[in-house]
Scaffold this motif. Structure first.
Motif, PDB file in Angstrom:
ATOM      1  N   GLN A 150      27.240  60.600  73.485  1.00  0.00           N
ATOM      2  CA  GLN A 150      26.982  59.909  72.434  1.00  0.00           C
ATOM      3  C   GLN A 150      26.390  58.391  72.927  1.00  0.00           C
ATOM      4  O   GLN A 150      25.715  57.933  71.799  1.00  0.00           O
ATOM      5  CB  GLN A 150      28.341  59.580  71.799  1.00  0.00           C
ATOM      6  N   THR A 151      26.461  57.996  73.863  1.00  0.00           N
ATOM      7  CA  THR A 151      26.141  56.404  74.345  1.00  0.00           C
ATOM      8  C   THR A 151      24.981  56.570  75.060  1.00  0.00           C
ATOM      9  O   THR A 151      24.255  55.631  75.395  1.00  0.00           O
ATOM     10  CB  THR A 151      27.184  55.618  74.591  1.00  0.00           C
ATOM     11  N   GLY A 152      25.204  57.635  76.129  1.00  0.00           N
ATOM     12  CA  GLY A 152      24.160  57.775  77.237  1.00  0.00           C
ATOM     13  C   GLY A 152      24.344  56.630  78.315  1.00  0.00           C
ATOM     14  O   GLY A 152      23.345  56.311  79.175  1.00  0.00           O
ATOM     15  N   LYS A 203      39.689  51.083  61.854  1.00  0.00           N
ATOM     16  CA  LYS A 203      40.927  51.316  61.589  1.00  0.00           C
ATOM     17  C   LYS A 203      40.764  52.784  60.923  1.00  0.00           C
ATOM     18  O   LYS A 203      41.677  53.847  61.025  1.00  0.00           O
ATOM     19  CB  LYS A 203      41.359  50.538  60.431  1.00  0.00           C
ATOM     20  N   ARG A 204      39.762  53.132  60.188  1.00  0.00           N
ATOM     21  CA  ARG A 204      39.540  54.498  59.774  1.00  0.00           C
ATOM     22  C   ARG A 204      38.044  55.221  60.271  1.00  0.00           C
ATOM     23  O   ARG A 204      37.221  54.485  59.908  1.00  0.00           O
ATOM     24  CB  ARG A 204      39.531  54.238  58.107  1.00  0.00           C
ATOM     25  N   ILE A 205      38.209  56.203  60.727  1.00  0.00           N
ATOM     26  CA  ILE A 205      37.056  56.792  61.271  1.00  0.00           C
ATOM     27  C   ILE A 205      36.320  57.793  60.456  1.00  0.00           C
ATOM     28  O   ILE A 205      37.127  58.771  59.979  1.00  0.00           O
ATOM     29  CB  ILE A 205      37.238  57.425  62.703  1.00  0.00           C
ATOM     30  N   THR A 206      35.085  57.266  60.003  1.00  0.00           N
ATOM     31  CA  THR A 206      34.458  58.015  59.077  1.00  0.00           C
ATOM     32  C   THR A 206      32.980  58.266  59.470  1.00  0.00           C
ATOM     33  O   THR A 206      32.583  57.414  60.603  1.00  0.00           O
ATOM     34  CB  THR A 206      34.305  57.649  57.799  1.00  0.00           C
ATOM     35  N   ARG A 207      32.016  58.986  58.946  1.00  0.00           N
ATOM     36  CA  ARG A 207      30.594  58.833  59.159  1.00  0.00           C
ATOM     37  C   ARG A 207      29.948  57.696  58.696  1.00  0.00           C
ATOM     38  O   ARG A 207      28.768  57.599  58.698  1.00  0.00           O
ATOM     39  CB  ARG A 207      30.056  60.285  58.477  1.00  0.00           C
ATOM     40  N   ASP A 208      30.674  57.049  58.000  1.00  0.00           N
ATOM     41  CA  ASP A 208      29.904  55.659  57.274  1.00  0.00           C
ATOM     42  C   ASP A 208      29.671  54.773  58.032  1.00  0.00           C
ATOM     43  O   ASP A 208      30.383  54.406  59.309  1.00  0.00           O
ATOM     44  CB  ASP A 208      30.868  55.083  56.214  1.00  0.00           C
ATOM     45  N   ILE A 209      28.442  54.184  58.430  1.00  0.00           N
ATOM     46  CA  ILE A 209      27.818  53.203  59.372  1.00  0.00           C
ATOM     47  C   ILE A 209      28.607  52.012  59.294  1.00  0.00           C
ATOM     48  O   ILE A 209      28.557  51.418  60.514  1.00  0.00           O
ATOM     49  CB  ILE A 209      26.195  52.807  59.231  1.00  0.00           C
ATOM     50  N   GLU A 210      29.569  51.732  58.421  1.00  0.00           N
ATOM     51  CA  GLU A 210      30.194  50.434  58.225  1.00  0.00           C
ATOM     52  C   GLU A 210      31.464  50.533  59.143  1.00  0.00           C
ATOM     53  O   GLU A 210      32.232  49.493  59.270  1.00  0.00           O
ATOM     54  CB  GLU A 210      30.302  49.944  56.827  1.00  0.00           C
ATOM     55  N   SER A 211      31.638  51.934  59.357  1.00  0.00           N
ATOM     56  CA  SER A 211      33.081  52.094  60.217  1.00  0.00           C
ATOM     57  C   SER A 211      32.627  52.541  61.515  1.00  0.00           C
ATOM     58  O   SER A 211      33.690  53.225  62.181  1.00  0.00           O
ATOM     59  CB  SER A 211      33.777  53.074  59.285  1.00  0.00           C
ATOM     60  N   ASN A 241      29.376  55.975  67.739  1.00  0.00           N
ATOM     61  CA  ASN A 241      29.372  56.810  66.421  1.00  0.00           C
ATOM     62  C   ASN A 241      30.836  57.720  66.245  1.00  0.00           C
ATOM     63  O   ASN A 241      31.717  57.383  67.112  1.00  0.00           O
ATOM     64  CB  ASN A 241      28.336  58.006  66.472  1.00  0.00           C
ATOM     65  N   TYR A 242      30.966  58.354  65.067  1.00  0.00           N
ATOM     66  CA  TYR A 242      32.125  58.772  64.839  1.00  0.00           C
ATOM     67  C   TYR A 242      32.707  59.962  65.793  1.00  0.00           C
ATOM     68  O   TYR A 242      34.043  59.982  65.908  1.00  0.00           O
ATOM     69  CB  TYR A 242      32.111  59.283  63.461  1.00  0.00           C
ATOM     70  N   LYS A 243      31.875  60.435  66.397  1.00  0.00           N
ATOM     71  CA  LYS A 243      32.165  61.537  67.322  1.00  0.00           C
ATOM     72  C   LYS A 243      32.889  60.709  68.524  1.00  0.00           C
ATOM     73  O   LYS A 243      33.977  61.156  69.297  1.00  0.00           O
ATOM     74  CB  LYS A 243      31.164  62.368  67.789  1.00  0.00           C
ATOM     75  N   ALA A 244      32.192  59.860  69.152  1.00  0.00           N
ATOM     76  CA  ALA A 244      32.795  59.245  70.227  1.00  0.00           C
ATOM     77  C   ALA A 244      34.226  58.508  69.806  1.00  0.00           C
ATOM     78  O   ALA A 244      35.271  58.477  70.573  1.00  0.00           O
ATOM     79  CB  ALA A 244      31.904  57.894  70.564  1.00  0.00           C
ATOM     80  N   CYS A 245      34.248  57.915  68.462  1.00  0.00           N
ATOM     81  CA  CYS A 245      35.450  57.276  68.189  1.00  0.00           C
ATOM     82  C   CYS A 245      36.797  58.187  68.148  1.00  0.00           C
ATOM     83  O   CYS A 245      37.770  57.947  68.333  1.00  0.00           O
ATOM     84  CB  CYS A 245      35.318  56.719  66.998  1.00  0.00           C
TER      85      CYS A 245
END
Length: 301
Positions: free
Chosen positions: A147-149, A167-175, A194-198
């Protein structure tokens, strides 16, 4: 002062380069090991031929060493690296007034034939992720690479404080999360997660053993995972899934190639990968086009 140091033998010169030259250049640990290994090899060759004093080294001696490397059957890229090491070494000796003339000045590095970087297909990297999905730590490491390379050395240096998860992992770019990495030369940069890495990191942190150090990834012996142990782990999963001719660095190429194919702009990739030049990042454009052609051919309707 460098000018007051008496350096007469090749061994003394190498010792000075190790203790003063390389630290002053702020070389990475791996680069220092490679420099020392390369220089010990050329010094051994010279000493075997009767040259032990620094002032005795002639251009023909170094040309003879390059010819010896060719006889050993070493690849052009390896000989190219060793030539660069030799030139750097003698240039530094001259700059420090430990040597009057530079015997490596006229050395011409062998042409290195560039191979097309290996990257995993979508089927391959999904197989890899499935193979390690039962192990939270290994899954987190694999997701971070994909996900980061980031480079192996960058991942191995991660500490708990380097990771910031929302605090909350979502697909939203703000999180999105963030990770602080140490680039080549010691430069510190923050790159997004990104959310997958989180998700993978959050799952691992829940089961991470309590230890007396702050290394992010921990072995079963509760020690900090080294670059070597991380590489061994990745190699094990590659073997288990039958993925051939791949390595840890292949995951970095995989991330970049698939991002270009999906439309991620090169400038974003350049910053994320930590490339100094955009030209370095541009190689993934041709790789992604090759991947697209292959997919269209294999998935013909």
């Amino acid at each position: 002062m460098a000018g007051t140091i008496t350096v007469e033998t090749l061994a003394q010169a190498l010792a000075q380069f190790e203790t003063i030259g390389m630290p002053a250049r702020n070389l990475a640990t791996r680069t220092r090991r490679e420099y020392v290994r390369d220089l010990r090899d050329v010094l051994s060759y010279l000493e075997h031929g009767g040259t032990t004093r620094l002032e005795e080294v002639r251009p023909r001696d170094l040309e003879g060493y390059l010819a010896e490397l060719d006889r050993r059957g070493l690849q052009g890229s390896t000989r190219n690296r060793k030539t660069h090491t030799i030139k750097t070494f003698f240039k530094w000796l001259v700059s420090q007034e430990l040597l009057i003339r530079n015997p490596a000045l006229g050395l011409i590095a062998p042409r290195a034939i560039k191979k097309e970087p290996r990257f995993l297909s979508e089927d391959e990297y999904r197989r890899l992720l499935r193979a390690c999905s039962h192990h939270a730590r290994d899954a987190a490491i694999m997701e971070l690479f994909l996900q980061t390379g980031m480079r192996l050395s960058e991942l191995a240096h991660l500490r708990l404080a380097d990771v910031e998860l929302p605090k909350r992992i979502t697909r939203d770019i703000e999180s999105m999360g963030m990770v602080r990495v140490q680039r080549k030369g010691g430069k510190i940069e923050r790159i997004p997660l990104n959310y997958k890495a989180c998700q993978a990191l959050a799952a691992y942190l829940k089961v991470r053993p309590k230890v007396d150090h702050n290394g992010l990834f921990v072995t079963k012996f509760k020690t900090c995972m080294t670059a070597r142990s991380i590489e061994y782990m990745v190699t094990k999963y590659l073997a288990e899934t039958g993925i051939q001719h791949a390595s840890v660095h292949t995951l970095r190429h995989t991330m970049a190639t698939h991002h270009v194919a999906k439309g991620t702009d090169l400038k974003t990739l350049q910053v994320t990968l930590g490339h100094e030049s955009l030209a370095t990042t541009s190689i993934y454009v041709s790789l992604s086009k090759h991947s697209q052609k292959k997919a269209l051919q294999e998935n013909a309707l």
